[in-house]
Design a protein around this motif. Structure first.
Motif, PDB file in Angstrom:
ATOM      1  N   GLU A 188     -34.831 -16.644  -2.904  1.00 40.30           N
ATOM      2  CA  GLU A 188     -35.306 -17.993  -2.594  1.00 40.30           C
ATOM      3  C   GLU A 188     -35.296 -18.883  -3.841  1.00 40.30           C
ATOM      4  OE1 GLU A 188     -37.047 -15.234  -2.240  1.00 40.30           O
ATOM      5  OE2 GLU A 188     -37.590 -14.929  -0.132  1.00 40.30           O
TER       6      GLU A 188
ATOM      7  N   GLU B 104     -33.391 -22.585  -4.383  1.00 42.46           N
ATOM      8  CA  GLU B 104     -33.956 -23.812  -4.954  1.00 42.46           C
ATOM      9  C   GLU B 104     -33.066 -24.345  -6.080  1.00 42.46           C
ATOM     10  OE1 GLU B 104     -38.830 -23.475  -4.812  1.00 42.46           O
ATOM     11  OE2 GLU B 104     -37.749 -22.666  -6.526  1.00 42.46           O
TER      12      GLU B 104
ATOM     13  N   SER C 194     -30.508 -25.861   2.892  1.00 44.09           N
ATOM     14  CA  SER C 194     -31.289 -27.056   3.201  1.00 44.09           C
ATOM     15  C   SER C 194     -32.176 -27.408   2.021  1.00 44.09           C
ATOM     16  CB  SER C 194     -32.175 -26.784   4.420  1.00 44.09           C
ATOM     17  OG  SER C 194     -33.008 -27.884   4.675  1.00 44.09           O
TER      18      SER C 194
ATOM     19  N   ALA D 149     -34.339 -29.873   2.406  1.00 40.59           N
ATOM     20  CA  ALA D 149     -35.356 -30.712   3.041  1.00 40.59           C
ATOM     21  C   ALA D 149     -36.709 -30.026   3.165  1.00 40.59           C
ATOM     22  CB  ALA D 149     -34.865 -31.133   4.420  1.00 40.59           C
ATOM     23  N   GLY D 150     -36.859 -28.847   2.600  1.00 39.01           N
ATOM     24  CA  GLY D 150     -38.131 -28.160   2.759  1.00 39.01           C
ATOM     25  C   GLY D 150     -38.442 -27.309   1.545  1.00 39.01           C
ATOM     26  N   GLY D 151     -38.678 -26.054   1.784  1.00 39.19           N
ATOM     27  CA  GLY D 151     -39.127 -25.147   0.732  1.00 39.19           C
ATOM     28  C   GLY D 151     -38.094 -24.870  -0.345  1.00 39.19           C
ATOM     29  N   TYR D 152     -36.834 -25.159  -0.078  1.00 38.11           N
ATOM     30  CA  TYR D 152     -35.797 -24.875  -1.080  1.00 38.11           C
ATOM     31  C   TYR D 152     -35.321 -26.133  -1.801  1.00 38.11           C
ATOM     32  CZ  TYR D 152     -35.610 -20.322   1.268  1.00 38.11           C
ATOM     33  OH  TYR D 152     -35.922 -19.102   1.808  1.00 38.11           O
ATOM     34  N   ALA D 153     -36.122 -27.177  -1.782  1.00 38.13           N
ATOM     35  CA  ALA D 153     -35.811 -28.363  -2.583  1.00 38.13           C
ATOM     36  C   ALA D 153     -35.684 -27.944  -4.045  1.00 38.13           C
ATOM     37  CB  ALA D 153     -36.925 -29.392  -2.423  1.00 38.13           C
TER      38      ALA D 153
END
Lengths: 238, 238, 238, 238, 238, 238
Positions: free
Chosen positions: C82, C86, C218, C220-224
């Motif tokens: 993860e 990011e 993506s 747009a969420g936790g992986y900004a």
């Protein structure tokens, strides 16, 4: 009350056995009509058979012109249940879920004993989508094919061997995992000291229950009537 | 490499769109043949359609005499996948699971946006049995029927409205929940700033992956070849 | 297309094997560069090794100045996935999840066979957070350490013994649970009659799939992207 | 009894606040030493920070030459816990799990209120692997970064707004989802009429509990001591 | 601090043992009062006993006129916990959940070893509703009744035999699944090389923890005080 | 066939309503006897009431000297079911599980609408342990107490408001979550266009089904007869 019981395969002798089991379970005043699909597999033992059976059974129900108060679908672990709920205004009870519902009332964990190992996956999925898989401790095969089943020593022995494994998994109740096993429950139950639930009998009682309470399938969501459209129920020129 | 792509309904124009999407996704050297079932529903929108479609698609695959290296089943949320795995020696990839597999690699939670609300239950069940439901935050309907879909404003607006609800559910990735939406992913993705996965394209890539790695369906368990027996693939005299 | 494949440990010979496996799986036109972290454990066999490895791999990726189209993280059950999502704009595929994704397409249940028993917990957690644990029937150890693995009799025997237990758990497909097992899949598969999925090969195909479809993580969420801030990547004066 | 409390970031002032919170919770006779990692992120807000932090904290623990009876890891939702359990002979308690354990005793469902939304995924995963996610009704962000937190109006307002959503999710107990929130629990609890659990305080009490009962990490399975091998704890020449 | 410890049965000698265990675990400054219900079963071994015990324990707590800072409910797997949380303003800790909470901190999976097999179901349900069942690998019986337990060879042997099965299930930590086993943990732990958690000791530490942190049961939801109404606590004229 | 129906509280007028509902559902030839506990709460609304009720109902069953073929336990979400299964040789059906079992047959998801919000937790736990929680989309309160219920406008309005929320949760079927709501199902169902299941009626049909199939509680596991021992069913000299 009039119940329609659909066999999942084209073997008429099996329909007769199922109807006999259904009649034995039915209340006084309940009449039972058996339906044998005019097409499909001669026995349902696997995913391909199951999907073919589902279409054939739905076609059979669609063509049925008589009246009925509820439908019992007598293919253990076979597909089609939700399609019949869309198609019909009367309650539909599948023997897979029916057996599990009653089994949950009789012990903390139940196990299903079926024919071939290959049927296990379908049964697990069917119990899961029916919402009654939580208390199932195991789905086990006897190694016998659907058309090999009989009320004889060999069937009984295979069943009892599987039942021992079921107990080790924590099961306190057994479910007969094939419509063709109907009639076996008493012989097996006596031998094992465990309640044994037959899906055909269970489904008959649940269907009668729904009818007598005036309950039927919800049409407010996923089981609304099929949309009108062009559908071909079999290969052209077959 | 040669892929067979099966539409789940009898509408040839939809097969063409699906094949176009599949070809757009395919690697150089991959050829794609589309199959339209000769029977079944003109669009699959509900359980009855889905079971009818499953039998028709399996019949289509069974009758297919050509060669192929893998099969893509292009009915989002439709039944039949496991039957094709039994029937065939080559890998089978269903667009429902395929989209979810790729979506899991792109964000922590994904949502599926489909046509009618009534299709939601089937999709949820299909994702669950495929083993990829854990990270699905929602399956949402746009209210549009399969045959109403187009690459136009109305479809886009309905999709974007559903996408807002998807985001609230925690989704970071979207899945197009209908084979007929193929082609929409770029327009929608740009508008939303989220990755949008199309199942047809995903399934083509996964099928190519399996073939190029020499992997195919396990025949050691539930997907062993169907047992030889008498099967009637449609009503007699139809 | 250019793929970056990161080994999770500092053993360059293992990077070479992994790169060889990746190249064998890659499509024509795909080039593969292997990266060996300049710090971390010489093999990752436990939680402490895994967290140390995660930081070292992220540091390696951060310092990498070349171009690439996707990253394959080649540590089975190791952490860091993860964080790389990011850090990077390109798709990231971890071999743990990759093997499971493909395995789900080949059978109803899969099992992972790994090195030491102590690695089992990490693998289970990694599959769970990746969203693909549902259809995993077991994660089993062979008792061999990462650096003891070879394409020899002893490795094969240990693997086959574990595979028997995997079958009993219901597995129809096996996953090689260590990057160092790459290459073993054909020998093992022939012996067992089951499909055997290698994570490195699986991840290469999934990475290629994402790149060719224009899909990436993506944001747009936790992986900004990581927030800008002061970070020290190692002990001062080390 | 002597407790070691490790901050997950390099900000010494935050270590001081955490130590103050730990001391306020400690029993008479318990001494507390705070450790600030010499490397890592200045605040942990995302997966990359978390993995970097995990390695830095493990390095800090590894280098620590003093004695201690237990370790409290004070990074809410951060990784590393299992590595410390391998590394050390004394009990290790992470503030994430600790808060959840106590929260479960105070109401049927608890919610976690944290800083940025991007931290939610890590916290959910951490609670799941710790075995205490079942009764968590929601993990919610306030939108405030770790270094923006203070015992002031703005922090309180953001917290109270999130708490309303927590109640709607069914929560009867709240957990402060950041070590930097320590001290807030009384102000917030009074305002909301709900118990508010601070992870630092909870972990101190659980660590004291384990020590006084003579209990420590099981070394019989996944948390056995790390295998002896070559490990580089940072980039060469850094 | 003053703790009230309630036995779940009417056997005063067992209360004494429990109180001795509680005192051995308590911090300096903590006093312990044991309560023996004036009615109920002489030992709780099954569902009927458990429900009877729950009412008797709640009646005992209701009639208790002294002061206390927290209550420990010392019936492993027995019902009543949530009722006491409604009834009282002080924290309530049940030994079942308490042991599981601490066990989760010591290893990745724990197992419970209890008396008769028939108690297993209750314990599983109790752990599930307490929110700590996720990491439980097994609940196993020794075959010994509650009143047969002793600190002797036979008890030890039965426990060790069950512990072997626990290890096979993946357990790294054991929980003593009966208040009457208190005292056994050290003998057993030495023999097995695994941490062994006693519920009475665990609950004492958790109760002390909550009290010292000023935390008590949330009254904002399901554990609000019982509504005022007519209740008869036993048969008229009994 | 003779059914015993136990009210869970001491309010005789409620027993009468329940018996009336049971008789309305019963088949010709089934007689119904209602039992009102001589002790316990005047209404069961919370955990303390529920445990007190469980003991009182078990005491009532234990003292009952008449014959019966099955027992219906008419307390929605109340405890005691498993104890009665131990105590008795005849089948025991609880209205909570019974309603859920039938609801599962009528739609893909069902919701329970009960009295006070505080009852929700008990109902969720009861459905979970009965094995039928999977397809429950919500358990919702109307805000009305048990003794405030009537067949009037206010009750109906509160029910309809809750039903709207139930639909949003995905429910296609509703369950009346209180024995005191018996009789409401037709009025509510007509207004809402959804099937509404009453637990008392459902339990009567399931009890009749089990009896007529010769099925009863498994005594081979957790529901074996209670062990003989000294039990005091109420406070001495009460």
């Amino acid at each position: 009350m009039h119940l329609l019981v659909t066999n999942c395969n084209t073997t008429a002798s099996m329909t007769e056995e199922i109807v006999a089991g259904a009649r034995a379970a039915a209340s006084p005043g309940t009449t039972v009509t058996g339906l044998t699909p005019a097409w499909g597999p001669e026995s349902a033992e696997g995913w391909l058979d199951s999907y073919l059976s589902a279409a054939a059974v739905l076609d059979t129900l669609r063509r049925y012109e008589g009246q009925c108060d509820a439908v019992v679908m007598a293919g253990f672990g076979e597909h089609g249940r939700e399609g019949a709920r869309e198609l019909l205004g009367v309650p539909v009870v599948d023997i897979t879920e029916a057996a599990a519902h009653l089994a949950c009332l009789l012990g903390r964990r139940y196990a299903v004993i079926t024919t071939l190992d290959r049927a296990r996956g379908q049964i697990e999925d069917s119990l899961h989508t029916a919402g009654v898989f939580t208390n199932c401790s195991a789905v086990l095969g006897t190694g016998l094919g659907v058309l090999e089943l009989g009320d004889d020593e060999r069937t009984l022995d295979a069943f009892v061997a599987a039942a021992e494994r079921a107990k080790e998994s924590g099961a306190e109740v057994l479910v007969l995992g094939c419509a063709g096993m109907t009639g076996l429950q008493r012989a097996v139950g006596d031998k094992l000291g465990l309640p044994v639930v037959d899906g055909v009998a269970a489904a008959v009682k649940l269907a009668e229950s729904l009818v007598s309470l005036g309950l039927t399938t919800s049409k407010a969501g996923g089981y609304a009537a099929p949309l009108p459209k062009r559908r071909l129920w079999g290969p052209p020129g077959a």
